[in-house]
Design an enzyme around this catalytic site. Structure first.
Site, PDB file in Angstrom:
ATOM      1  N   TYR A 262     -10.537  -7.229  10.219  1.00 32.61           N
ATOM      2  CA  TYR A 262     -12.010  -7.539   9.671  1.00 32.61           C
ATOM      3  C   TYR A 262     -11.566  -8.693   8.841  1.00 32.61           C
ATOM      4  CZ  TYR A 262      -8.941  -3.795   7.508  1.00 32.61           C
ATOM      5  OH  TYR A 262      -7.831  -2.786   6.464  1.00 32.61           O
TER       6      TYR A 262
ATOM      7  N   ARG B 170      -3.479   4.990  -1.635  1.00 34.76           N
ATOM      8  CA  ARG B 170      -2.820   3.208  -1.663  1.00 34.76           C
ATOM      9  C   ARG B 170      -2.860   2.544  -2.876  1.00 34.76           C
ATOM     10  NH1 ARG B 170      -5.485  -0.376   3.150  1.00 34.76           N
ATOM     11  NH2 ARG B 170      -6.665  -1.942   1.869  1.00 34.76           N
TER      12      ARG B 170
ATOM     13  N   GLU C 284       1.196  -4.942  10.775  1.00 38.80           N
ATOM     14  CA  GLU C 284       0.590  -4.057  10.702  1.00 38.80           C
ATOM     15  C   GLU C 284       1.422  -2.662  11.372  1.00 38.80           C
ATOM     16  OE1 GLU C 284      -1.868  -2.376   8.223  1.00 38.80           O
ATOM     17  OE2 GLU C 284      -3.982  -2.665   9.489  1.00 38.80           O
TER      18      GLU C 284
ATOM     19  N   HIS D 128       2.315  -4.091   6.335  1.00 42.87           N
ATOM     20  CA  HIS D 128       2.173  -2.783   6.277  1.00 42.87           C
ATOM     21  C   HIS D 128       1.764  -1.392   7.657  1.00 42.87           C
ATOM     22  CE1 HIS D 128      -0.805  -4.545   3.298  1.00 42.87           C
ATOM     23  NE2 HIS D 128      -0.150  -5.762   3.088  1.00 42.87           N
ATOM     24  N   SER D 129       0.773  -0.364   7.359  1.00 43.61           N
ATOM     25  CA  SER D 129       0.747  -0.172   8.708  1.00 43.61           C
ATOM     26  C   SER D 129      -0.195   0.299   8.676  1.00 43.61           C
ATOM     27  CB  SER D 129       1.432   0.589   8.488  1.00 43.61           C
ATOM     28  OG  SER D 129       1.175   2.470   7.926  1.00 43.61           O
ATOM     29  N   TYR D 130      -0.819   0.906   9.333  1.00 46.34           N
ATOM     30  CA  TYR D 130      -0.849   1.145  11.086  1.00 46.34           C
ATOM     31  C   TYR D 130      -1.719   0.260  11.234  1.00 46.34           C
ATOM     32  CZ  TYR D 130      -4.305   4.858  11.552  1.00 46.34           C
ATOM     33  OH  TYR D 130      -5.956   5.100  11.102  1.00 46.34           O
TER      34      TYR D 130
ATOM     35  N   ASN E   7      -3.634  -5.494  -2.014  1.00 47.62           N
ATOM     36  CA  ASN E   7      -3.558  -7.062  -0.891  1.00 47.62           C
ATOM     37  C   ASN E   7      -5.189  -7.191  -1.111  1.00 47.62           C
ATOM     38  OD1 ASN E   7      -2.583  -7.805   0.926  1.00 47.62           O
ATOM     39  ND2 ASN E   7      -3.348  -6.865   2.812  1.00 47.62           N
ATOM     40  N   ARG E   8      -6.209  -6.797  -2.299  1.00 50.37           N
ATOM     41  CA  ARG E   8      -7.718  -7.728  -2.548  1.00 50.37           C
ATOM     42  C   ARG E   8      -7.491  -8.356  -3.986  1.00 50.37           C
ATOM     43  NH1 ARG E   8      -7.501  -6.081   2.324  1.00 50.37           N
ATOM     44  NH2 ARG E   8      -8.662  -4.806   3.002  1.00 50.37           N
TER      45      ARG E   8
ATOM     46  N   HIS F 107       0.897  -1.193  -0.345  1.00 50.95           N
ATOM     47  CA  HIS F 107       0.232  -0.114   0.197  1.00 50.95           C
ATOM     48  C   HIS F 107       0.705   0.590   0.083  1.00 50.95           C
ATOM     49  CE1 HIS F 107      -3.214  -2.423   1.885  1.00 50.95           C
ATOM     50  NE2 HIS F 107      -3.811  -2.703  -0.046  1.00 50.95           N
ATOM     51  N   ALA F 108       0.386   2.183  -1.267  1.00 47.72           N
ATOM     52  CA  ALA F 108       1.845   3.059  -1.102  1.00 47.72           C
ATOM     53  C   ALA F 108       1.468   4.244   0.355  1.00 47.72           C
ATOM     54  CB  ALA F 108       0.983   4.185  -2.383  1.00 47.72           C
ATOM     55  N   ARG F 109       0.740   4.485   0.648  1.00 49.60           N
ATOM     56  CA  ARG F 109       0.616   5.585   1.727  1.00 49.60           C
ATOM     57  C   ARG F 109       1.646   4.849   3.330  1.00 49.60           C
ATOM     58  NH1 ARG F 109      -5.777   6.399   2.647  1.00 49.60           N
ATOM     59  NH2 ARG F 109      -6.561   4.160   3.489  1.00 49.60           N
ATOM     60  N   GLU F 110       1.631   4.046   3.341  1.00 54.49           N
ATOM     61  CA  GLU F 110       1.798   3.477   4.468  1.00 54.49           C
ATOM     62  C   GLU F 110       3.305   3.447   4.628  1.00 54.49           C
ATOM     63  OE1 GLU F 110      -0.133  -0.905   4.648  1.00 54.49           O
ATOM     64  OE2 GLU F 110      -1.512   0.103   4.275  1.00 54.49           O
TER      65      GLU F 110
END
Ligand code: DDK
Ligand code: ZN
Ligand code: ZN
Length: 429
Positions: free
Chosen positions: A368, A246, A390, A316-318, A263-264, A188-191
């Site tokens: 989730y 993301r 995470e 990943h985060s967060y 990631n889906r 994910h780009a923003r992590e």
């Protein structure tokens, strides 16, 4: 009068439109002045409905969970709201009686504060800064030629926009194939803290080989494949255009919205739960499993090396979680108890350094339900030790974790990763 009726007006319009496009092209950096991140605590079905309605009626950006579809009762919802709507949203939330707090007052100010380690020279690569893709790419070249006895690299394919995906192979050179571990960062780009961790790991592995007995043993017996940035196009976009991006940056004929959630997009219960078939959603599962070229490249690599790969780690985060399969179902994995024991040991090791608390468990029950994830896919392929990290924090800064936290975060995460790799190593034969 219509545009076509007067050729002078028509031409002027064309020129103005053209100028408009040029202006847009030049001023493409998205700013976040006055935008807020709220933390909502829905405890009633009505609260959940309200959040979903808000998401439908305006452009809001879900930080946690990652889209409106994943919102349920009794989980914290971190929601990024554009400046124009913050007052109205806050009023509506207050009136609903839902517990509402403000995590981030001004996203732009927080974004600028994140870069609190910009000394002494912003142009050079640093393990305690968030490096741009250009810097990471140069770092990949130089580090992979620094010690040919311990590190090599290979390109496993290109991204959608044509950037080369380099996998670093770290381990004492051997003539026979060694058992291995695969780790990726930056799905994910923003992590950004995730991407920082892979660089940290490579540095630590190379610099402690020969002095740290655990690392020496690991690299003598196994190889660690590291993909420093999985979603390079997205990562570059977060540096140059929109910090909160993301997904990938792929385009489809059928929609003007860009990108799918990498990631889906894996072939593991694909798009059955906790994912969206709407191309505009941040959890869009893509047009088919592995429709995203980055996912296909990595899946192909893991399939090719399937017999040697004993563990899959994805960073990943967060939220401070250590997750393992499954996320696409609430059913427990065949190796649930061993995966849980190892996760708890790793969390404990992590906590021993700075007291950072992690929660461990299977994805569906712990965060989730979310289908199409890389960890579930790797596990079902036969990679038993499959974990999703995470990293920090739990929402104080969220994706905008300050650079001053890179070092402590990476140090503690190393302990967890090494705990897992030791366990894998002990159970090789
Ligand atoms: O992809 C997500 O939404 C988070 C990381 Se941002 C992880 C979800 C659990 C693991 C999915 N297989
Ligand atoms: Zn992620
Ligand atoms: Zn996350």
């Amino acid at each position: 009068m219509g545009i076509g009726e007067d050729s002078f007006t028509g031409n002027m319009m064309k020129i103005l439109l053209l100028l408009g496009f040029v202006a847009v092209a030049l001023a493409e950096v998205t700013r976040f002045d006055g935008e807020k991140v709220f933390r909502l605590k829905p405890v009633l079905d009505d609260h959940v409905l309200l959040i979903k309605e808000l998401a439908n009626s305006m452009e809001v950006d879900f930080w946690s969970p990652e889209s409106a579809d994943l919102v349920t009762i009794d989980i914290d919802v971190d929601l990024h709201v554009p400046a124009a709507h913050t007052d109205m949203v806050y009023t509506i939330l207050q009136q609903s009686g839902m517990e509402t707090g403000v995590l981030i007052e001004d996203l732009q100010a927080q974004m600028e504060e994140q870069l609190d380690n910009r000394t002494p020279d912003p142009r050079v690569h640093s393990y305690t800064k968030y490096n741009s893709w250009d810097k990471i790419q140069a770092w990949i070249s130089s580090i992979s030629s620094s010690n040919p006895d311990l590190i090599s690299r290979q390109v496993i394919g290109n991204t959608y926009e044509g950037r080369p995906m380099n996998v670093l192979k770290i381990g004492k050179k051997s003539s026979s194939t060694k058992p291995s571990i695969f780790m990726d960062c930056g799905i994910h780009a923003r992590e950004w803290i995730s991407t920082a961790f892979c660089q940290w790991f490579v540095k630590e592995a190379l610099s402690t080989y020969g002095s740290d007995s655990e690392m020496t043993g690991l690299l003598n017996q196994m190889d660690v494949y590291v993909l420093p940035v999985f979603n390079i196009d997205g990562y570059d976009f977060t540096h140059n255009s929109n910090r909160m991006w993301r997904k990938t940056r792929s385009r489809m004929y059928s929609s003007s919205c860009i990108g799918a959630d990498p990631n889906r997009n894996w072939n593991a219960g694909w798009c059955t739960t906790g994912a969206s078939s709407n191309p505009c959603s941040d959890t869009f599962c893509g047009s088919s499993p592995e429709s995203e070229i980055e996912v296909k490249n990595v899946a192909d690599f893991i399939r090719r090396n399937k017999s040697s790969i004993k563990a899959y780690l994805t960073i990943h985060s967060y939220s401070q979680l250590l997750l393992f399969p499954y996320s696409y179902t609430f059913e427990l994995a065949e190796h649930h108890s061993e995966l849980m024991t190892v996760a708890e040991g790793a969390s404990k090791a992590l906590r021993s350094l700075h007291g950072t608390q992690y929660t461990s468990g299977p994805g569906a029950a712990t965060i989730y339900p979310a289908a199409g994830g890389s960890d579930d896919w790797a596990y079902d392929l036969g990679v038993k030790y499959s974990y999703t990290f995470e990293l920090r924090d739990t929402g104080r800064y969220g994706f905008l974790l300050p650079e001053s936290q890179i070092k402590p975060t990476c140090e503690e995460t190393m302990l967890a990763v090494k705990y897992i790799t030791s366990h894998v190593q002990k159970n090789l034969y």
